[in-house]
Design a protein around this motif. Structure first.
Motif, PDB file in Angstrom:
ATOM      1  N   VAL A  47       0.854  -1.183   0.000  1.00  0.00           N
ATOM      2  CA  VAL A  47       0.000   0.000   0.000  1.00  0.00           C
ATOM      3  C   VAL A  47       0.888   1.231   0.000  1.00  0.00           C
ATOM      4  N   ASN A  48       0.517   2.219  -0.806  1.00  0.00           N
ATOM      5  CA  ASN A  48       1.268   3.465  -0.933  1.00  0.00           C
ATOM      6  C   ASN A  48       0.399   4.627  -0.463  1.00  0.00           C
ATOM      7  N   ILE A  49       0.965   5.428   0.418  1.00  0.00           N
ATOM      8  CA  ILE A  49       0.272   6.612   0.928  1.00  0.00           C
ATOM      9  C   ILE A  49       0.857   7.843   0.249  1.00  0.00           C
ATOM     10  N   ALA A  50       0.002   8.696  -0.270  1.00  0.00           N
ATOM     11  CA  ALA A  50       0.449   9.892  -0.996  1.00  0.00           C
ATOM     12  C   ALA A  50       1.277  10.784  -0.077  1.00  0.00           C
TER      13      ALA A  50
ATOM     14  N   LEU B  13      -1.979  10.419   8.919  1.00  0.00           N
ATOM     15  CA  LEU B  13      -1.473   9.153   8.392  1.00  0.00           C
ATOM     16  C   LEU B  13      -2.155   7.975   9.072  1.00  0.00           C
ATOM     17  N   SER B  14      -2.330   8.056  10.375  1.00  0.00           N
ATOM     18  CA  SER B  14      -2.994   6.971  11.106  1.00  0.00           C
ATOM     19  C   SER B  14      -4.403   6.750  10.574  1.00  0.00           C
ATOM     20  N   GLU B  15      -5.133   7.842  10.389  1.00  0.00           N
ATOM     21  CA  GLU B  15      -6.511   7.714   9.925  1.00  0.00           C
ATOM     22  C   GLU B  15      -6.567   7.142   8.508  1.00  0.00           C
ATOM     23  N   GLU B  16      -5.701   7.627   7.624  1.00  0.00           N
ATOM     24  CA  GLU B  16      -5.688   7.106   6.258  1.00  0.00           C
ATOM     25  C   GLU B  16      -5.339   5.622   6.233  1.00  0.00           C
ATOM     26  N   LEU B  17      -4.358   5.228   7.020  1.00  0.00           N
ATOM     27  CA  LEU B  17      -3.954   3.819   7.040  1.00  0.00           C
ATOM     28  C   LEU B  17      -5.044   2.944   7.640  1.00  0.00           C
ATOM     29  N   ARG B  18      -5.638   3.384   8.725  1.00  0.00           N
ATOM     30  CA  ARG B  18      -6.720   2.578   9.319  1.00  0.00           C
ATOM     31  C   ARG B  18      -7.865   2.390   8.336  1.00  0.00           C
TER      32      ARG B  18
ATOM     33  N   LEU C 142      -6.427   0.215   5.119  1.00  0.00           N
ATOM     34  CA  LEU C 142      -6.134  -1.179   5.466  1.00  0.00           C
ATOM     35  C   LEU C 142      -7.384  -1.905   5.959  1.00  0.00           C
ATOM     36  N   GLY C 143      -8.249  -1.188   6.674  1.00  0.00           N
ATOM     37  CA  GLY C 143      -9.501  -1.816   7.111  1.00  0.00           C
ATOM     38  C   GLY C 143     -10.363  -2.237   5.932  1.00  0.00           C
ATOM     39  N   TYR C 144     -10.465  -1.364   4.940  1.00  0.00           N
ATOM     40  CA  TYR C 144     -11.215  -1.699   3.732  1.00  0.00           C
ATOM     41  C   TYR C 144     -10.577  -2.887   3.013  1.00  0.00           C
ATOM     42  N   ALA C 145      -9.258  -2.856   2.847  1.00  0.00           N
ATOM     43  CA  ALA C 145      -8.575  -3.956   2.159  1.00  0.00           C
ATOM     44  C   ALA C 145      -8.753  -5.266   2.916  1.00  0.00           C
TER      45      ALA C 145
END
Length: 506
Positions: free
Chosen positions: A87-90, A102-107, A110-113
């Protein structure tokens, strides 16, 4: 290596032409640096995380293509093994509430995935090496169905000329061979990017090298490989051996491995790119039509695609990166030290510790790389990989000359956490974000717990309760998966499985 390539054969003329193109790219890079064409300071950070696919039983699932179809997001990509994703974060500005963001975007991502993977009987797991992986899981049959991976495998295998030897002596000993590079897929990591100006690059890279051992000591999460308990962070020796183009004779001569810590402090980014050309033959001599020097003469900015491709096949733990965005070139330091996981909170805490510490050390008027040898930094890296949170590292004495051995947890708590806090303040990070992230690192040190120590303790408790080795590793993976899904950082996790272990080991 994210560029799409097709499987081809290379002959001598291809390699000669590629070598000439590389020299032209390097000359163009030198001109760009001399002409000060690079982007202004932007304080941008980026994040990539390699992931494992594992089922509720803790076993790997070879289905990344199917899972990616379900996820249907360009943020997620294949990785080397069929049980891997990335997974790549902009990029984000390094300021304010960036770590909360970053925490919110990753949660969310990754939760969706994970939910999409569960529809296929799998799940997303952030862990350095999945403890249930077997030697057969990393056979060539399980390499991802992407041309560039097979092409890279073929070129590394051809360069080596024989099977790869995997031999790691840790708590236990592993000795086996592999006919392909696929064992590398066992290693899943976090890559932290920091865009820097050419003037700051050397200081940031040197600082990153100096703290690589500390990152490993606090963040180790890979104690098992193919059923054996090895180093607390087994990824580095595995990665080096699984990509080693050197037969034993070249190793004996001291030829450098492609997975490399380095051998000296540097004064410029150019030195690292030049070393990559001087020391490492091309693996993928794919030439484009771009003439970088002519583009410079015409006032343009070249992509330096051959240099970028070659750079991607030299696996430094802190890698120099050249890129072009909106017609403007930039440089990044790509930190590849950390294993994935265990949770989003742990990953973001590791990132905050790194960015804060590198900022503080890079701006220190008495930089650490002037007060300790590169050999100490390299030795620290190996020591931290072996012993994790229990490592003793060599570090300059505060306020005095010389270097002394100090427990990693004491070094972090007494000296490096305050430095990281000052570095985060210099970036303009909100105090609440700073304190939350660094508090996680402090608690790991206080309790002497990270992902690796938790896995090892849980595994041994399972064995003491009557599980055989295979069942204990599976129980460890299942419990890890269960606790990771809570999102709580690893230092809060209880060791052992919930409730009594069944005596039949199932």
């Amino acid at each position: 290596m994210g560029e799409k390539v097709v499987a081809v054969r290379f002959d001598l003329a291809d390699r000669q032409r590629y070598r000439r193109k590389l020299r032209g790219c390097l000359d163009a890079l030198g001109r760009l640096l001399a002409e000060k064409r690079f982007d202004r300071p932007r304080n941008l950070v980026g994040l990539e995380i390699e992931l494992n696919l594992a089922g509720p039983d803790g076993l790997p699932r070879m289905m990344n293509a199917q899972v990616l179809d379900r996820i249907a997001s360009r943020d997620f990509q294949t990785e080397l093994g069929m049980f891997n994703l990335e997974v790549n974060i902009a990029p984000h500005p390094l300021a304010g509430h960036v770590f909360s963001q970053l925490s919110e975007e990753l949660r969310t991502g990754l939760g969706y995935a994970h939910r999409k993977a569960e529809e296929l009987g799998a799940g997303i797991l952030m862990i350095g090496i999945l403890p249930t992986l077997t030697r057969h899981d990393v056979d060539l049959v399980n390499i991802s169905d992407v041309d560039r991976y097979m092409l890279l495998n073929d070129q590394i295998v051809a360069a080596r000329g024989e099977d790869f030897t995997l031999e790691i002596e840790g708590v236990e000993r592993l000795a086996c061979t592999a006919a392909s590079i696929t064992p590398e897929a066992a290693c899943t990591s976090v890559q932290l990017h920091l865009q820097v100006t050419p003037q700051r690059f050397a200081d940031v890279w040197n600082a990153a090298q100096a703290v690589a051992a500390v990152q490993i000591a606090t963040g180790a999460n890979s104690p098992f490989l193919f059923g054996r308990e090895l180093w607390r962070e087994t990824r580095p020796p595995l990665f080096q051996q699984a990509t080693d183009t050197r037969p034993p004779e070249l190793q004996a001569q001291g030829v450098r491995p492609r997975t490399w810590f380095g051998e000296r402090w540097v004064d410029s980014a150019y030195e690292l790119f030049e070393e990559n050309l001087r020391y490492f033959p091309a693996l993928l001599p794919l030439c484009g039509d771009e003439d970088p020097l002519r583009i410079l003469d015409d006032g343009g900015v070249p992509s330096l695609q051959e240099l970028v491709l070659h750079n991607g096949t030299v696996y430094r733990w802190n890698r120099p990166v050249y890129g072009v965005v909106d017609g403007v070139p930039h440089l990044r330091v790509e930190n590849r030290v950390l294993p994935a996981g265990p949770t989003v909170e742990d990953v973001v805490a590791n990132a905050a510790f790194y960015y804060g510490l590198v900022r503080a050390l890079a701006e220190d008027p008495r930089p650490v790389w002037r007060r300790m040898s590169f050999q100490d930094a390299s030795g620290n890296f190996d020591t931290a990989c072996r012993y994790g949170i229990d490592a003793e590292l060599r570090w300059p004495r505060p306020g005095r000359g010389g270097v002394t051995a100090v427990p990693a947890v004491k070094l972090v708590r007494d000296e490096l956490l305050p430095l990281a806090a000052s570095g985060l303040d210099a970036w303009g990070i909100e105090p609440a974000d700073r304190d939350r992230c660094l508090g996680i690192i402090e608690e790991r040190c206080r309790r002497r717990v990270n992902g690796a120590s938790w896995q090892a303790e849980t595994f041994h408790r399972a064995q003491e309760a009557g599980f055989d080795r295979e069942a204990a590793l599976a129980a460890t993976a299942r419990r890890y998966r269960e606790l990771a899904l809570t999102g709580e950082p690893v230092h809060t996790w209880p060791a052992g499985a919930p409730g009594p272990y069944p005596r039949n080991g199932r």
